[in-house]
Design a protein around this motif. Structure first.
Motif, PDB file in Angstrom:
ATOM      1  N   SER A  52      50.328  -4.073 -49.906  1.00 35.68           N
ATOM      2  CA  SER A  52      49.223  -3.722 -49.130  1.00 35.68           C
ATOM      3  C   SER A  52      49.859  -4.087 -47.742  1.00 35.68           C
ATOM      4  O   SER A  52      50.252  -5.198 -47.300  1.00 35.68           O
ATOM      5  CB  SER A  52      47.996  -4.297 -49.379  1.00 35.68           C
ATOM      6  OG  SER A  52      47.053  -4.319 -48.248  1.00 35.68           O
ATOM      7  N   GLY A  53      49.858  -3.229 -46.431  1.00 39.83           N
ATOM      8  CA  GLY A  53      50.338  -3.529 -45.372  1.00 39.83           C
ATOM      9  C   GLY A  53      49.900  -4.776 -44.608  1.00 39.83           C
ATOM     10  O   GLY A  53      50.700  -5.542 -44.282  1.00 39.83           O
ATOM     11  N   SER A  54      48.279  -5.033 -44.540  1.00 42.48           N
ATOM     12  CA  SER A  54      48.051  -6.119 -44.137  1.00 42.48           C
ATOM     13  C   SER A  54      48.341  -7.286 -44.686  1.00 42.48           C
ATOM     14  O   SER A  54      48.346  -8.475 -44.338  1.00 42.48           O
ATOM     15  CB  SER A  54      46.527  -5.956 -44.117  1.00 42.48           C
ATOM     16  OG  SER A  54      45.997  -5.871 -45.173  1.00 42.48           O
ATOM     17  N   ARG A 104      50.741  -9.998 -43.469  1.00 41.73           N
ATOM     18  CA  ARG A 104      50.509 -10.908 -42.189  1.00 41.73           C
ATOM     19  C   ARG A 104      49.967 -12.063 -42.841  1.00 41.73           C
ATOM     20  O   ARG A 104      49.747 -13.170 -42.285  1.00 41.73           O
ATOM     21  CB  ARG A 104      49.660 -10.235 -41.213  1.00 41.73           C
ATOM     22  CG  ARG A 104      50.046  -9.030 -40.456  1.00 41.73           C
ATOM     23  CD  ARG A 104      48.997  -8.578 -39.350  1.00 41.73           C
ATOM     24  NE  ARG A 104      47.682  -8.139 -40.096  1.00 41.73           N
ATOM     25  CZ  ARG A 104      47.161  -6.962 -39.954  1.00 41.73           C
ATOM     26  NH1 ARG A 104      47.738  -5.907 -39.485  1.00 41.73           N
ATOM     27  NH2 ARG A 104      46.034  -6.896 -40.667  1.00 41.73           N
ATOM     28  N   SER A 115      42.756  -6.745 -49.872  1.00 40.09           N
ATOM     29  CA  SER A 115      43.891  -6.731 -50.523  1.00 40.09           C
ATOM     30  C   SER A 115      45.098  -7.548 -49.589  1.00 40.09           C
ATOM     31  O   SER A 115      45.974  -7.965 -50.330  1.00 40.09           O
ATOM     32  CB  SER A 115      44.391  -5.111 -50.658  1.00 40.09           C
ATOM     33  OG  SER A 115      44.156  -4.632 -49.208  1.00 40.09           O
ATOM     34  N   MET A 132      43.796   6.363 -42.923  1.00 39.98           N
ATOM     35  CA  MET A 132      44.808   6.376 -42.027  1.00 39.98           C
ATOM     36  C   MET A 132      45.667   7.603 -42.127  1.00 39.98           C
ATOM     37  O   MET A 132      46.383   8.070 -41.266  1.00 39.98           O
ATOM     38  CB  MET A 132      45.559   5.097 -41.968  1.00 39.98           C
ATOM     39  CG  MET A 132      46.114   4.702 -43.402  1.00 39.98           C
ATOM     40  SD  MET A 132      47.294   3.112 -43.085  1.00 39.98           S
ATOM     41  CE  MET A 132      46.085   1.830 -43.374  1.00 39.98           C
ATOM     42  N   ASP A 139      36.805  -2.989 -39.272  1.00 35.66           N
ATOM     43  CA  ASP A 139      38.088  -2.465 -40.137  1.00 35.66           C
ATOM     44  C   ASP A 139      37.649  -1.082 -40.896  1.00 35.66           C
ATOM     45  O   ASP A 139      36.681  -0.468 -40.409  1.00 35.66           O
ATOM     46  CB  ASP A 139      38.509  -3.484 -40.993  1.00 35.66           C
ATOM     47  CG  ASP A 139      39.290  -4.601 -40.298  1.00 35.66           C
ATOM     48  OD1 ASP A 139      40.121  -4.245 -39.524  1.00 35.66           O
ATOM     49  OD2 ASP A 139      38.825  -5.858 -40.246  1.00 35.66           O
ATOM     50  N   SER A 161      41.540   2.700 -47.034  1.00 36.48           N
ATOM     51  CA  SER A 161      42.180   2.495 -45.608  1.00 36.48           C
ATOM     52  C   SER A 161      43.537   3.493 -45.943  1.00 36.48           C
ATOM     53  O   SER A 161      43.872   4.299 -45.083  1.00 36.48           O
ATOM     54  CB  SER A 161      42.805   1.155 -45.298  1.00 36.48           C
ATOM     55  OG  SER A 161      43.076   0.553 -46.606  1.00 36.48           O
ATOM     56  N   ALA A 188      42.527  -8.095 -38.453  1.00 40.82           N
ATOM     57  CA  ALA A 188      43.715  -7.654 -37.276  1.00 40.82           C
ATOM     58  C   ALA A 188      42.870  -7.681 -35.996  1.00 40.82           C
ATOM     59  O   ALA A 188      41.710  -6.982 -35.890  1.00 40.82           O
ATOM     60  CB  ALA A 188      44.065  -6.308 -37.679  1.00 40.82           C
ATOM     61  N   TYR A 240      46.466  -2.083 -37.528  1.00 42.57           N
ATOM     62  CA  TYR A 240      47.589  -1.162 -38.204  1.00 42.57           C
ATOM     63  C   TYR A 240      46.860  -0.236 -39.013  1.00 42.57           C
ATOM     64  O   TYR A 240      45.872  -0.298 -39.511  1.00 42.57           O
ATOM     65  CB  TYR A 240      48.184  -2.011 -39.506  1.00 42.57           C
ATOM     66  CG  TYR A 240      48.646  -1.409 -40.726  1.00 42.57           C
ATOM     67  CD1 TYR A 240      49.492  -0.220 -40.593  1.00 42.57           C
ATOM     68  CD2 TYR A 240      47.932  -1.846 -41.904  1.00 42.57           C
ATOM     69  CE1 TYR A 240      49.804   0.424 -41.982  1.00 42.57           C
ATOM     70  CE2 TYR A 240      48.430  -1.052 -43.096  1.00 42.57           C
ATOM     71  CZ  TYR A 240      49.266  -0.165 -43.150  1.00 42.57           C
ATOM     72  OH  TYR A 240      49.608   0.690 -44.401  1.00 42.57           O
ATOM     73  N   TRP A 241      47.246   1.073 -38.323  1.00 43.06           N
ATOM     74  CA  TRP A 241      46.504   2.270 -38.728  1.00 43.06           C
ATOM     75  C   TRP A 241      47.560   3.578 -38.935  1.00 43.06           C
ATOM     76  O   TRP A 241      47.281   4.209 -37.804  1.00 43.06           O
ATOM     77  CB  TRP A 241      45.238   2.568 -37.875  1.00 43.06           C
ATOM     78  CG  TRP A 241      43.961   3.504 -38.513  1.00 43.06           C
ATOM     79  CD1 TRP A 241      43.770   4.526 -37.920  1.00 43.06           C
ATOM     80  CD2 TRP A 241      43.355   3.286 -39.525  1.00 43.06           C
ATOM     81  NE1 TRP A 241      42.550   4.895 -38.809  1.00 43.06           N
ATOM     82  CE2 TRP A 241      42.288   4.172 -39.814  1.00 43.06           C
ATOM     83  CE3 TRP A 241      43.401   2.032 -40.628  1.00 43.06           C
ATOM     84  CZ2 TRP A 241      41.739   4.207 -41.120  1.00 43.06           C
ATOM     85  CZ3 TRP A 241      42.754   2.170 -41.660  1.00 43.06           C
ATOM     86  CH2 TRP A 241      41.772   3.241 -41.763  1.00 43.06           C
TER      87      TRP A 241
END
Ligand code: PMV
Length: 325
Positions: free
Chosen positions: A137-139, A142, A105, A193, A280, A189, A15, A19-20
């Motif tokens: 996983s959020g990332s 993308r 992830s 976060m 990160d 993470s 990133a 995203y946090w």
């Protein structure tokens, strides 16, 4: 019954706008939109097939049987969307040098989303795949796309997914990963976060500032302005890490060597080399620069770090099905 096996490959992403923080922990809806660069060097291959004789999902990572709890939770979601109710064999291989400490992830859940949905008989669109990967996983939302990718935060499950900004970028840029520690993160993470969202007095300012950074970096990418992209990237990362230091209890992912690399990048910049860092949820530093400058930067890093700690990656592609060998 054994379903047809599908194997998918997804690349990891780093990133530039982080995203946090989650607005919804269950659906994994982020507090702010983010933007990343998918990398060619690091990827995950995952094969999935369903088997009605299984009593539970079986998960193998790099040929080793692993606890399947988190993966099974994701597979339940896949099953809930399809007709297929059987458990599955899931075999993943991480193509990240074992010493890298960069196992992500993001590539894992993007590859699993494609392989599992296809094995379950679904042909999801790319936005649907991004929404599914997001739940792992959020990332990972993308890593569905290559090149520069924006994860639009949205406001519910349907509206929160990634969109490509420039999939096949011909920009001659790269990222040098400086591997400082390959150990597991001290604070994941997910935990980090959440602690920040709940306790940092600066969190509201972060959201505002991240949205501003996102608009500015998209313009700079379009203009091929590496200096501007780098400045925004580095400042955004530092704001994220400042949140960690302002949480209660406070924490930091920095190690002494992390700061050493940051100082070296700043020194190189003062000598006229266009390079910027980002970090990160761990101590490893990623340096954004032009391919042309990467040789000199690697040379300077090699004075302090082993060659094995220095990995260079370029923009990479989105998720794809691959033929099994
Ligand atoms: O997707 P997660 O839960 O592993 O969180 C990723 C968090 C960062 O890597 C620090 C930032 C990002 O946007 O990738």
């Amino acid at each position: 019954m054994i379903s047809k096996p599908f194997t998918a490959r997804a690349h990891t992403n780093i990133a530039l706008i982080k995203y946090w923080g989650k607005k919804d922990k269950q659906l994994i809806l982020p507090m702010n939109s983010s933007l990343s660069l998918t990398l060619d060097r690091f990827y995950t291959d995952t094969e999935v097939y369903f088997d009605s004789d299984l009593k539970q999902d079986l998960f193998y990572l790099n040929e080793e049987k692993k606890d399947a709890a988190k993966v099974a939770h994701f597979m339940d979601l896949v099953r809930s969307k399809s007709e297929l109710k059987a458990f599955a064999h899931i075999k993943s291989t991480n193509h990240v040098p074992t010493t890298a400490g960069l196992a992500s992830s993001a590539s894992a859940y993007a590859a699993l989303a494609l392989a599992a949905s296809r094995a379950a008989g679904m042909q999801l669109s790319l936005p649907e795949l991004s929404r599914l990967a997001r739940r792992g996983s959020g990332s990972a939302s993308r890593s569905i796309y290559g090149g520069f990718v924006e994860w639009q935060r949205g406001h519910d499950d349907l509206s929160s997914f990634a969109v490509p900004i420039e999939e096949n970028t011909d920009w001659n840029i790269c990222m040098i990963a400086v591997v400082i520690d390959k150990a597991r993160k001290k604070i994941s993470s997910r935990v980090g976060m959440q602690q920040v969202v709940e306790t940092s007095p600066f969190y509201p300012a972060w959201i505002k500032s991240a949205e501003h950074d996102l608009t500015a970096i998209k313009k700079a990418i379009k203009e091929r302005n590496l200096k501007k992209v780098g400045e925004i990237t580095e400042e955004n990362a530092m704001k994220m890490h400042a949140l960690n230091m302002s949480a209660s209890p406070h924490f930091s992912y920095f190690e002494p060597a992390t700061i050493e690399v940051m100082h070296l990048v700043e020194l190189l910049r003062s000598e006229g080399i266009c390079c910027y860092y980002t970090l990160d949820a761990g101590p490893n530093v990623k340096i954004l620069c032009s391919v042309e400058d990467s040789k000199e930067i690697l040379k300077r890093l090699a004075v302090k770090f082993d060659k094995k700690q220095l990995l260079i990656a370029h923009p990479g592609p989105g998720v794809q099905l691959i033929n099994k060998k």
